[in-house]
Every structure is written in structure tokens, then in C-alpha cells.
Write a protein that holds these residues in place. Sequence first.
Motif, PDB file in Angstrom:
ATOM      1  N   ILE A  39       0.885  -1.169   0.000  1.00 21.98           N
ATOM      2  CA  ILE A  39       0.000   0.000   0.000  1.00 21.98           C
ATOM      3  C   ILE A  39       0.919   1.215   0.000  1.00 21.98           C
ATOM      4  CG2 ILE A  39      -1.822   1.262   1.193  1.00 21.98           C
ATOM      5  CD1 ILE A  39      -2.549  -1.348   2.659  1.00 21.98           C
ATOM      6  N   TYR A  40       0.846   1.979  -1.086  1.00 19.85           N
ATOM      7  CA  TYR A  40       1.816   3.052  -1.279  1.00 19.85           C
ATOM      8  C   TYR A  40       1.063   4.370  -1.387  1.00 19.85           C
ATOM      9  CZ  TYR A  40       6.642   4.158  -2.770  1.00 19.85           C
ATOM     10  OH  TYR A  40       7.941   4.598  -2.836  1.00 19.85           O
ATOM     11  N   THR A  41       1.141   5.176  -0.327  1.00 20.28           N
ATOM     12  CA  THR A  41       0.460   6.465  -0.351  1.00 20.28           C
ATOM     13  C   THR A  41       1.330   7.493  -1.083  1.00 20.28           C
ATOM     14  OG1 THR A  41       1.390   6.855   1.843  1.00 20.28           O
ATOM     15  CG2 THR A  41      -0.892   6.091   1.748  1.00 20.28           C
ATOM     16  N   ASP A  42       0.727   8.631  -1.383  1.00 26.92           N
ATOM     17  CA  ASP A  42       1.404   9.645  -2.197  1.00 26.92           C
ATOM     18  C   ASP A  42       1.568  10.928  -1.372  1.00 26.92           C
ATOM     19  OD1 ASP A  42       2.427  11.041  -4.304  1.00 26.92           O
ATOM     20  OD2 ASP A  42       0.648  10.920  -5.573  1.00 26.92           O
ATOM     21  N   ASP A  43       2.779  11.216  -0.955  1.00 28.12           N
ATOM     22  CA  ASP A  43       3.085  12.440  -0.183  1.00 28.12           C
ATOM     23  C   ASP A  43       2.622  12.371   1.280  1.00 28.12           C
ATOM     24  OD1 ASP A  43       3.763  13.310  -2.733  1.00 28.12           O
ATOM     25  OD2 ASP A  43       2.492  15.092  -2.726  1.00 28.12           O
ATOM     26  N   LEU A  44       2.453  11.202   1.816  1.00 28.52           N
ATOM     27  CA  LEU A  44       2.077  11.084   3.234  1.00 28.52           C
ATOM     28  C   LEU A  44       3.336  11.258   4.084  1.00 28.52           C
ATOM     29  CD1 LEU A  44      -0.480  10.310   5.010  1.00 28.52           C
ATOM     30  CD2 LEU A  44       0.550   8.042   5.158  1.00 28.52           C
ATOM     31  N   GLY A  45       3.271  12.167   5.035  1.00 33.48           N
ATOM     32  CA  GLY A  45       4.460  12.501   5.811  1.00 33.48           C
ATOM     33  C   GLY A  45       4.664  11.634   7.034  1.00 33.48           C
ATOM     34  N   TYR A  46       5.864  11.704   7.549  1.00 33.37           N
ATOM     35  CA  TYR A  46       6.262  10.931   8.730  1.00 33.37           C
ATOM     36  C   TYR A  46       5.347  11.217   9.918  1.00 33.37           C
ATOM     37  CZ  TYR A  46       9.611   8.739  11.950  1.00 33.37           C
ATOM     38  OH  TYR A  46      10.223   7.930  12.869  1.00 33.37           O
ATOM     39  N   GLY A  47       4.860  12.459   9.989  1.00 34.53           N
ATOM     40  CA  GLY A  47       4.029  12.821  11.145  1.00 34.53           C
ATOM     41  C   GLY A  47       2.536  12.804  10.857  1.00 34.53           C
ATOM     42  N   ASP A  48       2.141  12.260   9.719  1.00 34.13           N
ATOM     43  CA  ASP A  48       0.724  12.282   9.332  1.00 34.13           C
ATOM     44  C   ASP A  48      -0.081  11.114   9.882  1.00 34.13           C
ATOM     45  OD1 ASP A  48       0.377  14.637   7.808  1.00 34.13           O
ATOM     46  OD2 ASP A  48       1.318  13.733   6.045  1.00 34.13           O
TER      47      ASP A  48
END
Length: 508
Positions: A31-40
Amino acid sequence: MKSRVNVLIIFLSILLSGCKNENQIPNIIIIYTDDLGYGDVGVYGAKEISTPNMDFLAKNGVQFTQGYASSATCTPSRYALLTGTYPWKEKKARILPGTAPLIIDTTQMTLPKMLKQQGYETAVIGKWHLGLGTGKVDWNNHITPGPNEVGFDYSYIMAATQDRVPTVYIENGYVDGLDTSDPIEISYQKNFEGQPTGKNNPELLSMMWHHGHNSSIVNGIPRIGFMKGGDSAKWSDIDMADHFLNKVKLYVKSKKEKPFFLYYGMQQPHVPRTPHPRFIGATSLGPRGDVIAEADWCIGELIKTLKEENIIENTLIIFSSDNGPVLNDGYYDDAVEKNGNHTPAGVLRGGKYSLFEAGTRVPFITYWKGKIMPKKSNSLVSQLDLFSSLAKLTGSDLRADDSIDLMDTFMGKSDEGRSELILEATTRTAFRSGNWVMIPPYRGPAVLKAVNIEIANSQKYQLYNLSNDISQKVNLAESEPEKLQEMNSRFTEIRGEGYNQIKKLELK
Ligand code: NG6
Ligand code: CA
């Protein structure tokens, strides 16, 4: 006597089937999200967004605190994920327009090809962004080569990004729902006569552009690139999450005979952020938060489907993101205004496009019910390593050059991690060795103004010790000249001379 034999046979067959399960290769879902950050993500510290399903995977799997995407932008990260090769080795691995040719050579070994050799059925559903065709693509005919030619048996994709034309879905090389009497034309150079654009027709927009994104208008949203025709095939932005999820569910439900590998490229929270109305207001952060909630819900639905299909115990799930976070990536969508106290990058410095940690250090989780024991891992791992690790898991002898077999670490059985890693952001590279990061000098602005992100350009070398300075606040380049020298020579050894434009600078 007879019944005793029967009991024995039943006992033996249970034993044997148990053994068979033991050795069975699992389904694999990335599952590969797009632009999801370390703190999200909740387990990574997000308080303003609730991500129960991502958290579920992390709490019941291995949560990596030092898991890296191979680049701070999408195309290079995806290239590396699928090939196990550093993206800076492939010049074409940069943010691509929707018309770019396929950048993976069809003769090249890839993750899905390797898994096919091991008996898998393979599929990609979601974002592609690795190019299609060999030059000029005719969107009204068979679009090839593409995912199906680099190892995927089934593909249901968007060509590039949600903000780039063509804004249509492509199934196994054919635009889904195309009416051939309304053919698609695409150009990244010039507009088609009479077609409105974001620049000229602001009155037609439901979302305003901030920088870039002022070409063709689809569903009231101005895009990058020009498109004409193909009306019946155009996607509905607010339904995109459901649309890909339904394809994912159908795929998972139809697979029983062979193990499958599914690469699920979610479009969230990349721009334009278009949550389905039922997620509007799911968070207080506006569309960016709401699409993260939406993505989380999709993951929950996928987990539910795996349970319903009785395959949850035989499915390895790998969850991550292609690069770090960005708030304003070209549209006025309240991401900045409504961000409140949320820290998309957590404690990390930088974000998408950055050579600082937040560019590439991303949420990274492995989950396999009953097989992976819950653990939080500090081991240094990269998405590059999935190729060789999954090869090991599935019994393949293949290994990719830059990919290290860390399967035991991904299973939570070992703490072995990488000792070094080259980081990449928009063609610039930096070097991590142990807990140290060295960023060589680069020309250009320190802050990418439009997106307001520190991208780590400096005239000076930068050296950070992450073990006590995770936020990269103190540059130790001057006070630790030996360390800097040591890192620089190793970096140059791997990377080759002339990797950056500023070669002549002194090491101070
Ligand atoms: C940039 C776009 C940005 C985004 C990015 C690709 C502009 C001004 N900015 O060029 O909005 O689309 O490319 O993002 O056009 S990525 O996650 O696919 O790498
Ligand atoms: Ca991305």
C-alpha cells in the motif's frame, strides 16, 4: 482398527496441510500512499488526524521509525521500489509529465517480474507515474509498453498524477470508458484551440491554482498539461478513492488459485485533494486531513476484505509513502490555513523535495497476521530493500544491486538494518552512514519558496548526527572534520566524482 487408521490419516493430513501452510508463499500487498508525511499517521505522532487502520497495521506489525523512500519525489521512489535500483542511476527517474515514455526498460528485472517467476499473479491498481509508451502515445489505442510489460498481469492506473492530464483511468493499456468518437488529445506544450484553461478562465474553477496547475480544466480543477476530448472517460475526482478501492476489492476477491502481489498506489494526500463528500470535515485540517482520513478508511476496507476472504493470515501487507509531506503543492486548498498544530513531518526537518530527513523518511509498516510479532523497529531500512527481501521470502535467488535482503527485519525477527544509504531529492543526493547524514553543497535556494519547504541547499557541507539531533538543527561539518572527510570519501566512492555541481568547495 479401521477407525484408528482413519484417525491416523486425518491426523497426518492435518499435519501435512499445516506444513504446507507453513511453507506457502503469502499474498503480498504494497500500500503506497502519495506524499504522506512521517508525522501524518497516529502511531507516528499525529494528533489532529485519526488513522485507526494505519495504526492497526503498525500496532500489530513492525513499525519502522527509520524507514526510507528512495527519493523525495514520486517517480524516482517508484522506480526504486519496483527495480531495487537507486533512482540516481537512472537519469529518466524524475518527476514525469503525463506524456513521458515508460522509464523502466522492458528487459529489466522488476519486483513483479521476479514474483511472477515465483508463481505469483501480479497487479498494480492506482497511481503509476513511471511513463507509458515509447514516445508519442496514442491514448485512443493500445497504450504500450506500460505496467503490463514490466511484470504486472493486471493494471488499472492513472498515468501520472491526479494533477496531470490525462485525467482518465487506463486498464491493461486501454483508456477505461473511452468513446472513440471523442478521441483524447494530450499536449504538455500547447493548448488545443478553444479549450478553457485555469489561467484564462478562473470563472470555471472550483479550486484555484497557486503555482503551476493552470492548464486544462477537468471537473473545475485546473491541471498540469492540456487535454482535449475523452469526456466519457474522465475520472470523477471525488470518487477516485472509492473507484480504486473497488478495483482492489474485486481483484482480491477474484484471486484464490495462485498467490498474488498487489501494488496499491493510493492517490492521497497528493494534490488536488478531493475527498469524497462523506469525508469532508472528517478532520479539522481541511481537504488534506480529510483525504488522509479517507485513505485510512480505504485501508480498513481492504483489511476487512482480506478477513472476509479468509486470506488475512496469508497476506503480507507493506505500508509506506513515496515521499514526504507538502502543504501547498500548487492549489489553494486550505492545507496551510487549516493545518493548526499538525506537524506533517513530525519532528523531522524539511518535507517533499527536501534532502533533509522529512523528504524521504516516511511511515513504513509491515503487517502479517500471525507471522509478524508486533514491534517498533529502529533499524535503518529502505524501500529499495523490498526487492531482495521479497525475493528471499518467496524463494527466489535474484537480488537487485542496491537492494539488501532484510526480510528477517521486515518480519520483526532481526534488528539488522542498513549501515548506509544514499538519499535523493530532485536529483541531488546525500549520504547516511550509521546515524550520521552528510549533505554536500548544492547551488540553489535553501527554501523552495512556492511550497515553503527547506530543501537543504547550502554553499557549505552539512553534517548531522541523528542520534541526538533528529531535527537536523546543528551542522557539525566544521566541528567534526574527520567524520565529514570519512563520509565524503565513502559517498564519492559510491556516487562517483562529479555528482554535484559544486565540486571545488573546501570541506569546511
Ligand atoms: C510538481 C508539481 C506538484 C506535484 C509534483 C509531483 C508544479 C508547480 N508542481 O512539479 O504539484 O505534482 O510535481 O509530485 O507543477 S509527485 O509526488 O508525483 O512527485
Ligand atoms: Ca508523491
